[in-house]
Scaffold this active site. Structure first.
Site, PDB file in Angstrom:
ATOM      1  N   ARG A 127       0.821  -1.214   0.000  1.00 13.83           N
ATOM      2  CA  ARG A 127       0.000   0.000   0.000  1.00 13.83           C
ATOM      3  C   ARG A 127       0.857   1.268   0.000  1.00 13.83           C
ATOM      4  O   ARG A 127       0.605   2.178  -0.789  1.00 13.83           O
ATOM      5  CB  ARG A 127      -0.987  -0.041   1.176  1.00 13.83           C
ATOM      6  CG  ARG A 127      -2.107  -1.068   0.949  1.00 13.83           C
ATOM      7  CD  ARG A 127      -3.025  -1.184   2.139  1.00 13.83           C
ATOM      8  NE  ARG A 127      -2.303  -1.602   3.339  1.00 13.83           N
ATOM      9  CZ  ARG A 127      -2.830  -1.601   4.552  1.00 13.83           C
ATOM     10  NH1 ARG A 127      -4.058  -1.156   4.745  1.00 13.83           N
ATOM     11  NH2 ARG A 127      -2.129  -2.027   5.574  1.00 13.83           N
ATOM     12  N   ASN A 172      -6.456  -3.085   1.577  1.00 17.56           N
ATOM     13  CA  ASN A 172      -6.394  -4.549   1.616  1.00 17.56           C
ATOM     14  C   ASN A 172      -7.805  -5.094   1.599  1.00 17.56           C
ATOM     15  O   ASN A 172      -8.672  -4.604   2.310  1.00 17.56           O
ATOM     16  CB  ASN A 172      -5.709  -5.022   2.907  1.00 17.56           C
ATOM     17  CG  ASN A 172      -4.207  -4.845   2.847  1.00 17.56           C
ATOM     18  OD1 ASN A 172      -3.640  -4.626   1.786  1.00 17.56           O
ATOM     19  ND2 ASN A 172      -3.569  -4.938   4.000  1.00 17.56           N
TER      20      ASN A 172
END
Ligand SMILES: [Zn+2]
Ligand SMILES: [Zn+2]
Length: 656
Positions: free
Chosen positions: A17, A35
């Protein structure tokens, strides 16, 4: 333009990320990343089409070192919602789609190592230092998605410093879930036997002193505990072997660094690559003739199992210690799983060791070290565990059906299969006792939970009727209303190879110790053909009797007598046993063996290759008693390598 992107692979817990954040910011893109439960990562991007395409190129070709992008799906649309920034969103806890991939534990990265050794750094000599690219993952994860609150780091709140790093997209600890520091992170503690604390400002330094003084110390690392000791002192090794009842078994060692390793072992470039990789497996290396290390580390073998330090704790032990290498063997009692809980270590191992170097971070999943050897140019697993598990093997197999496979009994692992991915578990061990069977059960459940399988469609075990795994599989299947399935041991080996190498059909010679055969005899030297139509045994070693059954596995002289039985007179066999195997036979045992063969008492028929190699090892006087799995054959291999190759005139007869 707007792009809605779904990414699958190893994309959680690997700095994915923050990587998206940096890349999006670089190309002036707005949007978000999050996620997705157990289904990878979802990215939304808004901006110039060309910039989004650049982002996708970087995503596929230049992603973080420990990630693995397997599949990228992009939905394009003209309409945008006028997003103003790029943000990392809270994880989506909903489980959906294909199972995501949980990252394995990896060794400390260079940057973290340098900080740990920098006296000016906040984490100077702090062994739990970690970042998005390194440290524990699989062994601290309780559930998915992978966020700190679902790991054993949840007990250690982030201090203000760590919180800032965690929130700062420019920081290499941005969203590093196990991030911590000396303020509020885990701490080391040294104990005497039976659990009394030793107060010390530097427990690791103290433990290194004890080790160098010849003490035996249990060291808790990441994913497990080791029994550590000196490698240069025969007396210490004798003591350790006696206490743990491992008279001959080779012990793994952790070497200070690659240069030091070269002083006692030969390391080629491929081996160096594996040893220094962030997975840090134990790698089998050829011993040097001249070595400062004790011969008692791997007696009778020409190789050493060596790994390099992989956690901050290990590096600091070497920093403070003097030894070129330390014994680092899994901390377990014979036959039982490795100890991972502090209280259990102290209660079970206090009579066997001198000190305990422990810490207060819980190990959620035990994970023994992996063991590899390089065959030709190819790394071959002897044990696929820490650093690799639970990375799946991708196959083209049935995507709709989920399978739980419980394996046989010795050196066991379980596997689950879902969505075309096979997830082999970490090393479980010999499932011959309640403790190991329980470990197998909890691992099975953990894998089913992690990868989102409520109830598998198929539960499969070995064909052996008396294995505890066969019984367990049968019970589990019945409970789920399924028909229990079994597969012959060596056919399972062949199918595994086919899955690993993506093959449709294969003729395979399975050279193995023992597996229950479809005809009820002991198989282990079979020629098996597998094709889309099914599997068939075409032939194999000629069957021979094994007087005493399992006893012939422990004492190869028995297997030798069985192999010679059909072609030789009883007197001749007795003579051979008494001449070449007398060191390993009790008074009168040769006669007993002959009588067993004559009367066919407890003499199962076998075609095991392992027993043939054991017999050769025994009759040559190399090894006539097996004290650990594979010992006679391993010692034979080592002896053979040191011999002069000569052509022997042996004809091999192929029978119908
Ligand atoms: Zn790092
Ligand atoms: Zn902190």
């Amino acid at each position: 333009m707007r792009a809605d992107i779904k990414v699958e692979g190893i994309v959680q817990g690997v700095g994915f990320r923050p990587f998206c954040y940096r890349t999006a910011t670089k190309f002036d893109l707005k949007g978000s990343v999050k996620n997705m439960g157990d289904a990878g990562v979802r990215i939304v991007l808004e901006g110039e089409e060309a910039s989004i395409k650049k982002f996708l190129k970087v995503l596929k070709e230049d992603n973080p070192p420990t990630s693995r992008v397997e599949k990228v799906e992009t939905d394009w649309s003209e309409e945008t919602s006028g997003l103003q920034e790029f943000e990392i969103l809270e994880s989506d806890t909903e489980k959906s789609g294909r199972p995501s991939v949980v990252p394995p534990d990896t060794g400390l990265c260079k940057e973290c190592y340098q900080e740990m050794m920098d006296p000016k750094d906040r984490r100077y000599h702090y062994p739990f230092i970690t970042c998005v690219n390194c440290g524990p993952r699989f062994t601290i994860i309780e559930d998915l998605p992978y966020d700190r609150e679902r790991t054993s780091m949840k007990e250690f709140p982030l201090c203000d410093y760590c919180q800032n790093e965690y929130q700062n997209p420019a920081d290499r600890r941005y969203h590093a879930e196990p991030n911590c520091c000396p303020n509020q992170g885990p701490k080391m503690q040294l104990y005497k036997t039976y659990g009394s604390k030793i107060s010390s400002s530097n427990p690791i330094e103290k433990a290194a002193e004890y080790l160098d003084a010849g003490k035996i110390v249990v060291v808790k690392g990441i994913g497990g505990m080791h029994v550590a000791a000196k490698t240069t002192d025969d007396i210490v090794l004798k003591e350790l072997r006696k206490k743990f009842d491992r008279p001959e078994q080779p012990l793994a060692i952790m070497s200070r660094d690659i240069e030091t390793t070269r002083e006692f072992a030969k390391v080629d470039s491929k081996e160096e690559e594996i040893l220094t990789s962030n997975r840090r497996p134990i790698t089998l290396l050829e011993k040097r003739d001249e070595s400062i290390l004790s011969d008692l580390i791997a007696p009778g073998l020409d190789s050493l199992g060596v790994m390099l330090p992989y956690s901050g704790i290990h590096y600091l032990l070497f920093h403070h210690g003097k030894e070129p290498a330390y014994i680092m063997t899994s901390a377990n009692l014979p036959g039982l799983p490795m100890v991972i809980e502090n209280s259990e270590a102290i209660s079970k191992l206090s009579e066997k060791v001198d000190y305990f170097l422990l810490h207060n971070r819980k190990i959620v999943s035990r994970c023994d070290d992996s063991v590899l050897r390089i065959t030709g140019d190819t790394p071959t697993f002897l044990r696929r565990s820490r650093g690799y598990v639970p990375t799946p093997i991708e196959t083209d197999s049935e995507k709709e059906i989920s399978i739980l496979a419980l394996g046989p009994e010795l050196d066991n692992t379980i596997s689950i299969s879902k969505g075309g991915r096979i997830f082999p578990s970490q090393y479980i061990g010999d499932v011959e006792n309640v403790e190991t069977l329980n470990f197998l059960k909890t691992t099975s459940q953990k894998f089913l939970d992690l990868f989102g399988i409520d109830e598998p469609d198929i539960i499969v075990s070995d064909l052996h009727p008396n294995f505890s795994t066969t019984e367990l599989a049968s019970d589990m299947a019945k409970e789920a209303g399924l028909e229990p399935k079994q597969i012959q041991h060596h056919k399972a080996h062949v199918y595994s190879l086919m899955a690993e190498h993506d093959l449709e059909e294969l003729v395979c010679i399975t050279a193995d110790g023992a597996g229950y055969g479809e005809d009820g005899t002991v198989w282990g030297g079979e020629v098996i053909m597998v094709s889309p139509e099914g599997s068939e045994r075409y032939g194999g070693l000629k069957k021979y009797p094994l007087p005493g059954g399992d006893l012939a596995t422990k004492f190869p002289a028995r297997a030798l007598a069985g192999i010679l039985w059909e072609e030789n007179e009883a007197e001749r066999i007795e003579h051979i046993l008494k001449t070449y195997c007398k060191n390993w036979l009790r008074e009168g045992e040769s006669e007993v063996i002959i009588r067993q063969l004559q009367k066919n008492l407890n003499t199962p028929m076998a075609s095991s290759t392992g027993r043939v190699l054991d017999s050769v090892s025994c009759v040559l006087g190399i090894c006539g008693e097996r004290t650990y799995e594979g010992e006679p054959a391993m010692k034979l291999e080592s002896a053979a390598k040191s011999g002069r190759p000569e052509k022997a005139d042996i004809t091999v007869e192929i029978m119908e």
